[in-house]
Each structure stands twice: as C-alpha cells, then as structure tokens.
Scaffold this active site. Structure first.
Site, PDB file in Angstrom:
ATOM      1  N   ASP A   1       0.825  -1.208   0.000  1.00 51.02           N
ATOM      2  CA  ASP A   1       0.000   0.000   0.000  1.00 51.02           C
ATOM      3  C   ASP A   1       0.864   1.266   0.000  1.00 51.02           C
ATOM      4  O   ASP A   1       2.007   1.248   0.440  1.00 51.02           O
ATOM      5  CB  ASP A   1      -0.911  -0.016   1.247  1.00 51.02           C
ATOM      6  CG  ASP A   1      -2.049   0.978   1.125  1.00 51.02           C
ATOM      7  OD1 ASP A   1      -2.413   1.358  -0.004  1.00 51.02           O
ATOM      8  OD2 ASP A   1      -2.577   1.392   2.184  1.00 51.02           O
TER       9      ASP A   1
ATOM     10  N   ASN B   1     -11.033  -2.525  -4.961  1.00 52.00           N
ATOM     11  CA  ASN B   1     -10.281  -1.644  -5.872  1.00 52.00           C
ATOM     12  C   ASN B   1     -10.978  -1.451  -7.224  1.00 52.00           C
ATOM     13  O   ASN B   1     -10.652  -0.518  -7.962  1.00 52.00           O
ATOM     14  CB  ASN B   1      -8.848  -2.152  -6.097  1.00 52.00           C
ATOM     15  CG  ASN B   1      -7.942  -1.993  -4.885  1.00 52.00           C
ATOM     16  OD1 ASN B   1      -7.040  -2.788  -4.663  1.00 52.00           O
ATOM     17  ND2 ASN B   1      -8.163  -0.962  -4.072  1.00 52.00           N
TER      18      ASN B   1
HETATM   19  C1  IPE Z   1      -5.348  -2.675  -0.030  1.00 53.36           C
HETATM   20  O1  IPE Z   1      -5.015  -1.346  -0.256  1.00 53.36           O
HETATM   21  C2  IPE Z   1      -5.394  -3.414  -1.338  1.00 53.36           C
HETATM   22  C3  IPE Z   1      -4.103  -3.608  -2.003  1.00 53.36           C
HETATM   23  C4  IPE Z   1      -2.940  -3.271  -1.542  1.00 53.36           C
HETATM   24  C5  IPE Z   1      -4.159  -4.245  -3.302  1.00 53.36           C
HETATM   25  P1  IPE Z   1      -6.155  -0.228  -0.341  1.00 53.36           P
HETATM   26  O2  IPE Z   1      -5.470   1.073  -0.526  1.00 53.36           O
HETATM   27  O3  IPE Z   1      -7.168  -0.589  -1.361  1.00 53.36           O
HETATM   28  O4  IPE Z   1      -6.802  -0.338   1.107  1.00 53.36           O
HETATM   29  P2  IPE Z   1      -7.795   0.652   1.869  1.00 53.36           P
HETATM   30  O5  IPE Z   1      -8.963   0.868   0.973  1.00 53.36           O
HETATM   31  O6  IPE Z   1      -7.062   1.927   2.150  1.00 53.36           O
HETATM   32  O7  IPE Z   1      -8.138  -0.067   3.124  1.00 53.36           O
HETATM   33  C1  IPE Z   2      -1.727   0.236  -3.258  1.00 54.96           C
HETATM   34  O1  IPE Z   2      -1.448   1.593  -3.281  1.00 54.96           O
HETATM   35  C2  IPE Z   2      -1.985  -0.317  -4.633  1.00 54.96           C
HETATM   36  C3  IPE Z   2      -3.357  -0.791  -4.850  1.00 54.96           C
HETATM   37  C4  IPE Z   2      -4.304  -0.750  -3.973  1.00 54.96           C
HETATM   38  C5  IPE Z   2      -3.680  -1.325  -6.157  1.00 54.96           C
HETATM   39  P1  IPE Z   2      -2.585   2.668  -3.291  1.00 54.96           P
HETATM   40  O2  IPE Z   2      -2.937   2.987  -4.699  1.00 54.96           O
HETATM   41  O3  IPE Z   2      -3.725   2.255  -2.436  1.00 54.96           O
HETATM   42  O4  IPE Z   2      -1.865   3.921  -2.643  1.00 54.96           O
HETATM   43  P2  IPE Z   2      -2.475   4.930  -1.564  1.00 54.96           P
HETATM   44  O5  IPE Z   2      -2.902   4.116  -0.392  1.00 54.96           O
HETATM   45  O6  IPE Z   2      -3.625   5.608  -2.237  1.00 54.96           O
HETATM   46  O7  IPE Z   2      -1.344   5.842  -1.255  1.00 54.96           O
HETATM   47 MG    MG Z   3      -4.076   2.439  -0.448  1.00 58.50          MG
END
Ligand code: IPE
Ligand code: IPE
Ligand code: MG
Length: 250
Positions: free
Chosen positions: A26, A74
């Site tokens: 993340d 997502n």
């Molecule tokens: C969790 O990250 C999913 C992945 C890393 C693929 P998110 O960024 O989607 O999680 P939330 O929504 O902040 O909990």
């Molecule tokens: C994790 O990084 C990747 C996926 C969930 C696909 P994020 O895209 O959630 O990054 P933040 O949390 O918005 O910084």
């Molecule tokens: Mg995230």
C-alpha cells in the site's frame, strides 16, 4: 546500495523463517503524489519493490509469499487507474516470467480471476502454466480478491456438496489454495493499521507488521527488518509466556 548481508545472516542464524509471508502493498498513490507525479506512477514504481520482495523471500527460503495486488474493492477506483493497473499486470507478468523460472517460483493466483479483462486473465493463465512445475517458492497473487468472498465461496461449495455442518478443515479445504499454511507474518506498507479484507480466515493468528514506508520505497532490507522483528515476537496462541518458555513446571 545498502549491505543487507548482515541482516540476512542474522535471520538465517535465528532460524524460524516464516513459511508464509503476506504483503499488503500500500501507499503507491501517496508516494507518487509526494513526488508531484500522477498516482499511477506509484504503481509502476511499485513493481521494483515486488521484485525485490520476491527475491528476498526466495533467498530466505520462504515457501509461500502472497502479494495483495488488487482487491475486490479496488474495482471502485477511477476507470483510468483500474485500466492502468490491469495493463501493468499484463506487462509485468510477461517481463518477469523468465526471472520467475530462474528462481524456480510457481505462480498461484487467488481471487475472482474470472472478473479480469481477457488480456489480464490470459497473462495469468500463461504464467501459471509456465511455472506450474516449479518446485521452489509459491507466489500467490491476490487479484480481484476479497477475504469475505473467499469464505462465502467456501461455504457455498460446502453447501453444494450436501454438508449440514462443517469443521475448520472442511472450510480450509475450499479456500483458493488449501495447501498454503496460514501466514505467520503479514506486512503492510503505507502506515495504515488495517487488514482491508485480506486473508481474513487465514490471518486469525498472524503477526502484523506495519511500516510507514510507502510501497515504492520498500526494498530487500525492509523485508529483512520485518522478518527480524517477527523473530523477536513471542507467539503465545492463547497460552501464557511461561508455558511458551517451558518453565511452567509447577
Ligand atoms: C489494499 O489497499 C489493497 C491492495 C494493496 C491491493 P487499499 O489502498 O485498497 O486499502 P484501503 O482501501 O485503504 O483499506
Ligand atoms: C496500493 O497503493 C496499490 C493498490 C491498492 C492497487 P494505493 O494505490 O492504495 O496507494 P495509496 O494508499 O492511495 O497511497
Ligand atoms: Mg491504499
């Protein structure tokens, strides 16, 4: 580059290498924004972190590594970002196949793969087929994944099989990969203290390790730090510390 040899040796000497590590990758968007770039640049950069993590786990002799690539939730992101992530998945899979073969890694997707666009599904089928006889680490890629959905899917499979009541083993046998042990260690980058619907059946007793580092900043050394931290934990599974240390002789 940082010398990680010392940490590697320390981990190996300690023994007790997790058989299964799960990673919530993340913070890609926040990392990119901090650099003044578009969110998706963070996803592109995150591929290097995934490669480093796979390599570190192979070197350590970890048997299973599960990477949270894309959650069911997502799908609700802007269409542009979802499309970029799907293209990146396809591109990365084809780029990395030879290196996965060299490392003897077997790829095993978990999640609702049927919901992916054709090209992404095909690339996964290809890498699964090519790596299926590899005998080293199993790399589980959680894609279009939801922990609750995995449990519901298992429950429905058991209902269909005619069962009236089920035990833990029955449910486990219907998970996406019944052979994988529960992860001993779950790492989350980006600082958020939540599980985000990841492996919720399997992580009942998993050790959680959260780092403030954003995923694109995560390197081999950080995996080693997480494993060293894990090795310093006392896993009690409901028992007392004295029981675990073996000095409960009264
Ligand atoms: C969790 O990250 C999913 C992945 C890393 C693929 P998110 O960024 O989607 O999680 P939330 O929504 O902040 O909990
Ligand atoms: C994790 O990084 C990747 C996926 C969930 C696909 P994020 O895209 O959630 O990054 P933040 O949390 O918005 O910084
Ligand atoms: Mg995230």
């Amino acid at each position: 580059m940082q010398d990680t040899g010392g940490k590697f040796k320390e981990i190996v000497q300690n023994g007790n290498i997790p058989s299964h590590i799960a990673v919530i990758m993340d913070g890609n968007g926040r990392w990119a924004r901090k650099q003044g770039m578009e969110r998706v640049s963070g996803h592109f950069e995150g591929v290097n972190s995934a490669r480093d993590t796979i390599e570190a786990c192979v070197d350590l002799g970890v048997r299973y590594l599960t990477l949270y690539v894309f959650s069911k939730e997502n799908w609700n992101r802007p269409e542009f970002e979802v499309n970029c992530l799907m293209s990146l998945l396809v591109e990365t899979i084809y780029k990395e196949i030879s290196s996965l073969m060299e490392k003897n890694v077997r790829v095993f997707p978990i999640g609702e793969i049927g919901q992916l666009p054709e090209k992404a599904r095909k690339s996964l089928e290809d890498v699964v087929g090519k790596t299926s006889s590899n005998t080293g680490m199993t790399l589980m890629l959680a894609i279009s994944y939801s922990g609750r959905e995995e449990i519901l899917r298992a429950v429905n499979m058991l209902i269909d099989s005619g069962k009236k009541s089920v035990c833990e083993e029955d449910l486990r046998s219907c998970l996406y990969n019944p052979d994988a042990p529960d992860p001993e260690l779950m790492i989350r980058t980006g600082g958020d203290m939540r599980v985000s619907n990841f492996l919720i059946w399997q992580c009942a007793y998993t050790e959680l390790y959260v780092t403030q580092k954003f995923w694109p900043e995560f390197r081999k050394e950080d995996i080693f730090d997480a494993v060293l931290n894990y090795q310093s934990r006392e896993r009690r599974f409901g028992k007392t510390s004295e029981q675990i240390k073996g000095d409960d002789l009264v």
